[in-house]
Design an enzyme around this catalytic site. Structure first.
Site, short mmCIF file in Angstrom:
data_model
loop_
_atom_site.label_atom_id
_atom_site.label_comp_id
_atom_site.label_asym_id
_atom_site.label_seq_id
_atom_site.Cartn_x
_atom_site.Cartn_y
_atom_site.Cartn_z
N SER A 63 -50.06 62.67 -5.25
CA SER A 63 -50.51 63.94 -5.84
C SER A 63 -49.46 65.05 -5.83
O SER A 63 -49.71 66.14 -6.36
CB SER A 63 -51.78 64.43 -5.15
N LYS A 66 -48.74 66.63 -9.15
CA LYS A 66 -49.46 67.78 -9.70
C LYS A 66 -48.61 69.04 -9.70
O LYS A 66 -48.95 70.02 -10.38
CB LYS A 66 -50.76 68.00 -8.92
N SER A 116 -56.86 69.09 -4.81
CA SER A 116 -56.13 67.91 -5.30
C SER A 116 -57.03 67.06 -6.18
O SER A 116 -57.03 65.83 -6.11
CB SER A 116 -55.58 67.08 -4.13
#
Length: 295
Positions: A63, A66, A116
Site C-alpha cells: 500500500s 497509494k 489504507s
C-alpha cells in the site's frame, strides 16, 4: 617543572577534543539490525543518504503504492468532484466502500491514506485515469519523471502482481517529492478525521494505520503497507531539530517490525545528521581560526 609540563599537555588535549571534529560514524553508532530485505534513510531537504540496505532491490511496495495515487489525485486538483463508487472499486479486497456510493475526491484521499482503503484507491484511479490500466500508465510516467526508474505499477492500491514493483530508493524519491507539497503533508500527517459521503449522507471516523504518528517523537507521515507477498512495508517521515528524514522499509518480517525497525532507522539517521552538522560547524570554526592565525 615536569608537573607543569604534564598539566599543560593535558589542557591542550582537552581543548583539541572540542576543536577537532568527531567521526560521524562513531557519533551515530552502529546501524540497527533489521529484518527488512531493503531499506533506506534520506534527508528530505538535501537527499543525503544516511543508511541503505539493498536499496535498489525490486520489492512489492504493497500500500505504499497509494503515495503515487495520492500525488496524481492532488495533481489533478479536483478535491470537490464527486465520484460514484463502481462495482469494481467496491469489490476489491480490504475496502469499506459499497457500489453506488457517492463521495468527493478529497474524502477518498483521506480514506485511502489513513485507513489504507483499497477501494478508495481504485475509485480514484478509475476516476482520474478512466480505467485502472490508463491510471497505471500515468503512475509510471510520473514515477519515471521523478527519477524512480526502477518502479512499475499496474494498479492504484498495491495489491500483489509480479509486474507491480518498486525499490526502497525509488520509494524515497517519490515520498520526498510528496513531502514537498503542503497538501500531501497535511493528509499523511493526519492522525484521525471524519469523512463525509454525499450519498448516502453519512460520516465515518478514520484513524491512521501508521503507528509512528502516535508513538514516534516528530513523526509527520507517511504510509503503511502490508500483504503476504510484500510483508511489512512502511514509508515514514519525521522532523527533529529542523531536520526532516524519510525512511523506507520493505519486506520487514512482521506487521509490527516495520514500525520498530523504521523508528530505529530514523533514530540512526538523526544521529548521523546531527553528527554531520556538528562536523560541519567544527570545520567552519577550525577554518576560521586558521585564517585568523595566517593573517
Amino acid at each position: 617543572m615536569f608537573k607543569h609540563i604534564i598539566k599543560g599537555l593535558l589542557c591542550l588535549t582537552f581543548m583539541w577534543s572540542f576543536l577537532l571534529p568527531a567521526s560521524a560514524e562513531n557519533s551515530a553508532g552502529t546501524p540497527p539490525d533489521i529484518t527488512a530485505d531493503s531499506a533506506i534513510v534520506i534527508n528530505a531537504d538535501t537527499g543525503t543518504v544516511y543508511y541503505e540496505k539493498n536499496a535498489d532491490k525490486r520489492e512489492y511496495p504493497a500500500s505504499m503504492t497509494k503515495v503515487m495515487t495520492l500525488l496524481l489525485s492532488l495533481e489533478k486538483n479536483h478535491p470537490g468532484h464527486i465520484v460514484s463508487v463502481s462495482h469494481h472499486a467496491a469489490d476489491v479486497e480490504s475496502t469499506s466502500l459499497h457500489t453506488g456510493e457517492w463521495i468527493a475526491v478529497d474524502q477518498l484521499n483521506y480514506l485511502m491514506m489513513l485507513r489504507s482503503d483499497n477501494g478508495a484507491a481504485t475509485a480514484l484511479g478509475e476516476y482520474i485515469g478512466g480505467n485502472i490500466s490508463g491510471f497505471a500508465q500515468m503512475m509510471n510516467d510520473k514515477a519515471h519523471a521523478l527519477g524512480a526508474t526502477n518502479t512499475h505499477f499496474v494498479n492504484a492500491n498495491g495489491m500483489p502482481d509480479e509486474n507491480h514493483y518498486s525499490t526502497a530508493r525509488d520509494m524515497s524519491v517519490i515520498v520526498r517529492y510528496g513531502m514537498s507539497l503542503p497538501a500531501f503533508r497535511k493528509i499523511v500527517s493526519t492522525k484521525s478525521c471524519g469523512i463525509t459521503f454525499t450519498r448516502p449522507q453519512t460520516t465515518r471516523l478514520l484513524y491512521n494505520t501508521n503507528k509512528l504518528l502516535f508513538t514516534y517523537d516528530g513523526a509527520i507521515g507517511v504510509k503503511t503497507g502490508w500483504t503476504k507477498a510484500a510483508k511489512g512495508c512502511l514509508a515514514s517521515a519525521a522532523t527533529r531539530n529542523n531536520i526532516t528524514l524519510i525512511a523506507i522499509v520493505m519486506h520487514s518480517a512482521t506487521a509490527e517490525s516495520r514500525f520498530t525497525e523504521s523508528a530505529a532507522l530514523l533514530d540512526y539517521g538523526f544521529a548521523k545528521a546531527q553528527s554531520e552538522t556538528q562536523n560541519n560547524r567544527s570545520n567552519t570554526i577550525g577554518s576560521g581560526r586558521r585564517k585568523i592565525k595566517a593573517a
